[in-house]
Write a protein that holds these residues in place. Sequence first.
Motif, mmCIF file in Angstrom:
data_model
loop_
_atom_site.group_PDB
_atom_site.id
_atom_site.type_symbol
_atom_site.label_atom_id
_atom_site.label_comp_id
_atom_site.label_asym_id
_atom_site.label_seq_id
_atom_site.Cartn_x
_atom_site.Cartn_y
_atom_site.Cartn_z
ATOM 1 N N ILE A 51 28.100 57.220 17.918
ATOM 2 C CA ILE A 51 28.109 58.552 17.307
ATOM 3 C C ILE A 51 29.324 59.346 17.782
ATOM 4 N N HIS A 52 29.593 59.230 19.064
ATOM 5 C CA HIS A 52 30.751 59.924 19.624
ATOM 6 C C HIS A 52 32.035 59.444 18.930
ATOM 7 N N LEU A 53 32.172 58.124 18.789
ATOM 8 C CA LEU A 53 33.358 57.553 18.145
ATOM 9 C C LEU A 53 33.523 58.075 16.726
ATOM 10 N N ALA A 54 32.372 58.174 16.036
ATOM 11 C CA ALA A 54 32.437 58.550 14.630
ATOM 12 C C ALA A 54 32.964 59.963 14.433
ATOM 13 N N THR A 55 33.027 60.731 15.511
ATOM 14 C CA THR A 55 33.490 62.115 15.363
ATOM 15 C C THR A 55 34.956 62.275 15.772
ATOM 16 N N LEU A 56 35.634 61.151 16.047
ATOM 17 C CA LEU A 56 37.032 61.252 16.493
ATOM 18 C C LEU A 56 37.986 60.911 15.357
ATOM 19 N N ASN A 57 39.249 61.272 15.560
ATOM 20 C CA ASN A 57 40.251 60.901 14.546
ATOM 21 C C ASN A 57 40.705 59.465 14.765
ATOM 22 N N GLY A 59 43.310 57.984 15.846
ATOM 23 C CA GLY A 59 43.908 57.649 17.135
ATOM 24 C C GLY A 59 42.961 57.876 18.296
ATOM 25 N N MET A 60 41.752 58.316 18.004
ATOM 26 C CA MET A 60 40.715 58.618 19.001
ATOM 27 C C MET A 60 41.213 59.654 20.004
ATOM 28 N N THR A 61 41.956 60.614 19.509
ATOM 29 C CA THR A 61 42.497 61.623 20.417
ATOM 30 C C THR A 61 41.890 62.987 20.152
ATOM 31 N N ARG A 62 41.313 63.180 18.971
ATOM 32 C CA ARG A 62 40.913 64.522 18.583
ATOM 33 C C ARG A 62 39.512 64.494 17.991
ATOM 34 N N PHE A 63 38.743 65.518 18.261
ATOM 35 C CA PHE A 63 37.412 65.654 17.683
ATOM 36 C C PHE A 63 37.530 66.191 16.267
ATOM 37 N N VAL A 64 36.941 65.462 15.300
ATOM 38 C CA VAL A 64 37.079 65.933 13.918
ATOM 39 C C VAL A 64 35.737 66.270 13.288
ATOM 40 N N GLY A 65 34.644 66.217 14.050
ATOM 41 C CA GLY A 65 33.325 66.535 13.489
ATOM 42 C C GLY A 65 32.929 65.553 12.407
ATOM 43 N N PHE A 66 32.576 66.091 11.262
ATOM 44 C CA PHE A 66 32.167 65.219 10.155
ATOM 45 C C PHE A 66 33.356 64.773 9.308
ATOM 46 N N ASN A 68 35.346 62.232 9.349
ATOM 47 C CA ASN A 68 35.343 60.846 8.890
ATOM 48 C C ASN A 68 34.404 60.660 7.709
ATOM 49 N N PHE A 69 33.255 61.320 7.800
ATOM 50 C CA PHE A 69 32.276 61.177 6.721
ATOM 51 C C PHE A 69 32.807 61.809 5.445
ATOM 52 N N GLU A 70 33.454 63.001 5.598
ATOM 53 C CA GLU A 70 34.030 63.644 4.418
ATOM 54 C C GLU A 70 35.033 62.726 3.755
ATOM 55 N N PHE A 71 35.840 62.079 4.589
ATOM 56 C CA PHE A 71 36.841 61.160 4.058
ATOM 57 C C PHE A 71 36.156 60.010 3.309
ATOM 58 N N LEU A 72 35.098 59.437 3.946
ATOM 59 C CA LEU A 72 34.397 58.308 3.331
ATOM 60 C C LEU A 72 33.795 58.696 1.996
ATOM 61 N N PHE A 73 33.150 59.874 1.973
ATOM 62 C CA PHE A 73 32.457 60.290 0.749
ATOM 63 C C PHE A 73 33.432 60.423 -0.409
ATOM 64 N N GLY A 74 34.688 60.623 -0.095
ATOM 65 C CA GLY A 74 35.674 60.759 -1.157
ATOM 66 C C GLY A 74 36.203 59.420 -1.650
ATOM 67 N N ARG A 75 35.807 58.338 -1.002
ATOM 68 C CA ARG A 75 36.386 57.040 -1.388
ATOM 69 C C ARG A 75 35.435 56.233 -2.248
ATOM 70 N N GLU A 76 35.990 55.676 -3.309
ATOM 71 C CA GLU A 76 35.164 54.915 -4.241
ATOM 72 C C GLU A 76 34.597 53.662 -3.578
ATOM 73 N N THR A 77 35.427 52.995 -2.776
ATOM 74 C CA THR A 77 34.995 51.752 -2.135
ATOM 75 C C THR A 77 33.736 51.991 -1.304
ATOM 76 N N PHE A 78 33.720 53.148 -0.617
ATOM 77 C CA PHE A 78 32.558 53.426 0.224
ATOM 78 C C PHE A 78 31.273 53.451 -0.601
ATOM 79 N N TRP A 79 31.313 54.162 -1.735
ATOM 80 C CA TRP A 79 30.097 54.238 -2.549
ATOM 81 C C TRP A 79 29.734 52.879 -3.127
ATOM 82 N N MET A 80 30.770 52.066 -3.369
ATOM 83 C CA MET A 80 30.491 50.713 -3.829
ATOM 84 C C MET A 80 29.764 49.915 -2.739
ATOM 85 N N VAL A 81 30.235 50.122 -1.495
ATOM 86 C CA VAL A 81 29.582 49.417 -0.386
ATOM 87 C C VAL A 81 28.136 49.894 -0.243
#
Lengths: 306, 372
Positions: A51-57, A59-66, A68-81
């Motif tokens: 869970i901690h990892l999933a909130t990083l950018n 390069g694993m240097t910065r906390f980005v909150g959700f 990564n999820f926002e990025f995923l939700f915008g990708r077609e491949t993700f919804w296909m998966v």
Amino acid sequence: MSQTAQASSVAVPRRTMRQWLKRPSTIAFLMTLPLILLIGLLVLYPAGYAIHLATLNKGMTRFVGFGNFEFLFGRETFWMVVKQSCIFAITAVVFKAIIGFVVAHFVHNIPSKGQRKWRGMLLVPWVIPPAMSTLAWLWLFDPSYSAFNWVLAQFGADPVPWTGDAYWARFSVILVNIWIGSPFFMIMYLAALKSVPDQLYEAALIDGANWWQRIWYITLPMMRNIIAITALFSLIVTFANFDIVRILTAGGPLDLTHVFATWSFLVGIESGDIPLGASVSLFMMPFLAIAAVIILRDVVKRGSQA
Amino acid sequence: MAEVSLHKVVKRYEGVEAVRGIDLTIGDKEFVVLVGPSGCGKSTTLRMIAGLEEITDGAIQIDGTVVNDVPPKDRDIAMVFQNYALYPHMTVSENMSFGLRLKRFPKDEIRRRVDEAARILNIEDLLERKPRQLSGGQRQRVAMGRAIVRNPKVFLFDEPLSNLDAKLRVQMRTEIKRVHQQVPVTTVYVTHDQVEAMTLADRVVVMNDGVIEQVGAPNELYHSPRTRFVAGFIGSPSMNFLRCKLDREGEDLMVRLADGVALTLPAESRERYREHVGRELVLGLRPEHLTETRPPRNGEVVAPFPAVPDVVEPMGMDTLVYFRVGREEVCARMDPSANPRVGEPITLAANLARMHLLDPGSGLVLGTRPTG
Ligand SMILES: Nc1ncnc2c1ncn2[C@@H]1O[C@H](COP(=O)(O)OP(=O)(O)OP(=O)(O)O)[C@@H](O)[C@H]1O
Ligand SMILES: [Mg+2]
């Protein structure tokens, strides 16, 4: 311990630390504590870390909150998966359950002398390591030299691109998963079948139930808990399946057979975006958790009244 | 009308012959009890009538039709199992109505029959409960209710009371009898408890080792058993068997026991036993016919019987006294007021009008017709 126990047993009743320590529930808790700690270490730590990892950018240097999820939700491949994972898991579990139930019935009706042999043989797909059996299937599916296509050719049929065409590839990974997973259902259902008293069937026979009505009104209700728990368990495991897809199609063709685990591996390890990979693998967790709570609550409720 | 008849019915499992040729006719509305020791084939016989067990040989008729190949559901029977076999996931009323629902009876008819059965069995308050919320006796009633609502031609019971405690068993026994009086249906009832058999049955069928030993009304079996097996099986404590020799002394016949005691037979039995004079026989005498000496009641012919009690068991209503004749143990039933003591010699009265003489070889009771 024994000294404190003696001391408090003669003492005037008083809510003390000693009394609290003496309570059976406390003792039970203390005795299971090592195991709880061990499980915490082995399960909670990796989960928390994921869970901690999933909130990083990336390069694993910065906390980005959700982020990564926002990025995923915008990708077609993700919804296909997501779609493919659901098709894969649900179809596979349904067929495993049906096949397991039917086979369990057959085995149950074999006279007990021959039954052990059959039980042993039918368990084989489940017992050999999936990676190995999947390799065998890979050879069976080979477009030019495989047994399947050879047999088809004997009947004059065209060769089937088992892992090359999107639909056939989906079919193939599900088929192999069913082949590997059905014995587990079979053995669970067989145990459940054996626990249904024969006299219930005899009573139903006299009440006028035909075989289908006996299954519907006696077998299924008597097995409901086992069916629910087995399906839940298998659903979780199948959603997390990695080896079959990885070996058989590696997600191809065109990422169409990817499930969460393989895609998360691709994204996180092979493409080097570990936080994004962690986000992918975490996506299903809340849904499965909710499903688990609902199913288990139902089981507990029925268990206490059945 | 529902008559059940068995013709030379045989059941063979691989190796064992569980039932070895049974002939029996059970009349309409008759309550017949199959009784016998464990493993004698009672359940097998019942299950063949139910259709749960195939018939190896012979034929079973219900209502005049041979049902050998008719499946249970078409035989129009209902069965009550030893462990009730209630469907655990259904409520009491669902359990009772299951058969009717399968047969697609109209809802209000089902309702009516369930209510009626519940009323007869006193379980109206339990209809919405699940079986596991019921006591043993209540489950027993529900199992009977399930049989009653079907309104079958034949009721079959397989040791329905053996899972209940002694007190409840007596209570449910009466209940079953009452239900049979209210809903008279041809009934076959299996038990290994001879008291149950005697109290419930119109006719008792005593089975042993796969064959019928004797069929008769309870009193008939008690008073005129045909074989040693029946004589020993019916009655509690069971009949005493003593080796003896039949002698003649002038006009009198007398039995001489191992320790020299000689008992003179009443005049009426002389004719019956005359042909056996001089033979080694077995004397059968029930404990209740070996009592303290008392003024004989009308028709009783008693012979003095000396004894030295080994064991004395006060039962309340009477006291059982055990003593030895030669190497054989004998039980007598005395009035508690006689106050027998261990080791103190007493003289008992043997009611020889009620005794039996048996052939030691065949085990047949002399002077009765052979089984048939
Ligand atoms: N399925 C079976 N296979 C082989 N032998 C059997 C089977 N069922 C019963 N038997 C045998 O048949 C005989 C009669 O059995 P049955 O169950 O009818 O006895 P029972 O009179 O009902 O005895 P109990 O009072 O103990 O119930 C027994 O010797 C038993 O071992
Ligand atoms: Mg039995």
